[in-house]
Design a protein around this motif. Sequence first.
Motif, PDB file in Angstrom:
ATOM      1  N   SER A  31       0.985  -1.810   0.371  1.00  0.00           N
ATOM      2  CA  SER A  31       0.220  -0.184  -0.294  1.00  0.00           C
ATOM      3  C   SER A  31       0.675   1.677  -0.108  1.00  0.00           C
ATOM      4  N   ALA A  32       2.109   0.806   0.466  1.00  0.00           N
ATOM      5  CA  ALA A  32       2.398   2.377   0.858  1.00  0.00           C
ATOM      6  C   ALA A  32       3.495   2.829  -0.327  1.00  0.00           C
ATOM      7  N   TYR A  33       3.644   1.383  -0.932  1.00  0.00           N
ATOM      8  CA  TYR A  33       4.456   1.541  -2.428  1.00  0.00           C
ATOM      9  C   TYR A  33       3.832   2.307  -3.679  1.00  0.00           C
ATOM     10  N   LEU A  34       2.186   1.847  -3.339  1.00  0.00           N
ATOM     11  CA  LEU A  34       0.753   2.400  -3.935  1.00  0.00           C
ATOM     12  C   LEU A  34       1.086   3.888  -4.073  1.00  0.00           C
ATOM     13  N   PHE A  35       1.367   3.904  -3.123  1.00  0.00           N
ATOM     14  CA  PHE A  35       0.873   5.612  -2.659  1.00  0.00           C
ATOM     15  C   PHE A  35       1.513   6.590  -3.479  1.00  0.00           C
ATOM     16  N   LEU A  36       3.185   5.681  -3.045  1.00  0.00           N
ATOM     17  CA  LEU A  36       4.507   6.558  -3.340  1.00  0.00           C
ATOM     18  C   LEU A  36       4.619   6.965  -4.946  1.00  0.00           C
ATOM     19  N   ALA A  37       3.954   5.285  -5.479  1.00  0.00           N
ATOM     20  CA  ALA A  37       4.154   5.392  -6.998  1.00  0.00           C
ATOM     21  C   ALA A  37       4.475   6.921  -8.004  1.00  0.00           C
ATOM     22  N   PRO A  38       3.325   7.546  -7.884  1.00  0.00           N
ATOM     23  CA  PRO A  38       3.478   8.967  -8.322  1.00  0.00           C
ATOM     24  C   PRO A  38       4.862   9.601  -8.065  1.00  0.00           C
ATOM     25  N   ILE A  39       5.110   9.649  -6.801  1.00  0.00           N
ATOM     26  CA  ILE A  39       5.924  10.704  -6.029  1.00  0.00           C
ATOM     27  C   ILE A  39       6.929  10.340  -7.180  1.00  0.00           C
ATOM     28  N   ALA A  40       7.353   9.267  -6.973  1.00  0.00           N
ATOM     29  CA  ALA A  40       8.622   8.102  -7.147  1.00  0.00           C
ATOM     30  C   ALA A  40       8.647   8.640  -9.180  1.00  0.00           C
ATOM     31  N   ALA A  41       8.278   8.468  -9.526  1.00  0.00           N
ATOM     32  CA  ALA A  41       7.242   9.226 -10.827  1.00  0.00           C
ATOM     33  C   ALA A  41       7.882  10.307 -11.194  1.00  0.00           C
ATOM     34  N   VAL A  42       7.196  11.367 -10.665  1.00  0.00           N
ATOM     35  CA  VAL A  42       8.237  12.137 -10.436  1.00  0.00           C
ATOM     36  C   VAL A  42       9.063  12.287 -11.121  1.00  0.00           C
ATOM     37  N   PHE A  43       9.674  11.812  -9.323  1.00  0.00           N
ATOM     38  CA  PHE A  43      11.562  11.710  -9.363  1.00  0.00           C
ATOM     39  C   PHE A  43      12.199  11.625 -10.407  1.00  0.00           C
ATOM     40  N   ALA A  44      11.875  10.558 -11.294  1.00  0.00           N
ATOM     41  CA  ALA A  44      12.223  10.065 -11.945  1.00  0.00           C
ATOM     42  C   ALA A  44      12.652  11.036 -13.145  1.00  0.00           C
ATOM     43  N   ALA A  45      11.361  10.948 -12.919  1.00  0.00           N
ATOM     44  CA  ALA A  45      11.508  12.078 -15.009  1.00  0.00           C
ATOM     45  C   ALA A  45      12.515  13.168 -14.921  1.00  0.00           C
ATOM     46  N   LEU A  46      11.874  13.909 -13.412  1.00  0.00           N
ATOM     47  CA  LEU A  46      12.874  15.287 -13.488  1.00  0.00           C
ATOM     48  C   LEU A  46      13.858  15.668 -12.546  1.00  0.00           C
TER      49      LEU A  46
END
Length: 312
Positions: A31-46
């Motif tokens: 559940s924690a990883y699912l909630f953090l996935a959007p932030i991780a995607a933005v971090f990886a992209a930017l």
Amino acid sequence: MTGQAQSRVPSGFTAPPLPMRSLSRTPDWLSAYLFLAPIAAVFAALLAYPLADGISTAFSNRMIGREGEFTGLANFAELLADPHFQRAAWNSLVLTIGVVSVKLVLGLGCAVLLAQRIPARGLARALVFLPWAVPGLIAGLSWKWIFDEQSGVLTYIAMSLGFTDRPVYWLSDASIGLWSIGLAMVWHGLPFFTMMFLAALSSVPSDLNEAAAIDGAGPVRRFFSVTLPQMREVIFVTVMLSTIWTFNSFHMVFILTGGGPAMRTHILPTLAYEYGIIQSRLGLGSAVLVSVIPVFLVLIVLLTRRMLKTDN
């Protein structure tokens, strides 16, 4: 039959609610990883991708308009033998230590003064904090006008007071250019130190100072023995943050001198711009920035450990 089935159910009986299988069976870590996935995607992209691309570029001879090839440690070997890189590294070190030290002393003094009940204390605080609200570009342009050897305010004051009878080349003289940049940096960053230290002073328990005063300690002794130790965590965090910002500063040097004269006032970020953009050698410019990553990693680790220790 229906009446007999209904009569077998005890009166007042309530069926238990059905379990929420979809949520109860989901592990907490998932559940924690699912909630953090959007932030991780933005971090990886930017953040992560540009950092990885910059590091990979440092190991190539890439230029503007040309992909380049892998060259290993050739860029770093060239930098080690480059006198401009050595001077820029020395300038970064001297400028960071000098500016942070001056801001530490002046910020502590301003905070102690503004914590007292002085006339127009609100106005004094507003004036001290004002440079922090000025954008870096505007601050750099303002100081460039102040340092102008023909129409600048400093030259006019120096000539009016009789300190000199000729214009002072604050920015074009290699012997004082770096000191002029440091003065502008101190002016622009001093409010941050003052604000942090003033907040720390307001959180020091008053009963500690009262107990020290009862024991016969004077104001100076109380400050160094009681107040200053209570502020050590804030002082450490403030100094570490300012060290990172000052060492990585770009706009003030770029606007005031552009690294001149004769590349004598370059610091590492402006030298990376010189090599990567002006000379189109992206690989060498990236190598300049990658060479200081270990320094920033050490500072960030120390800062993070201290902040986590403070929170605990």
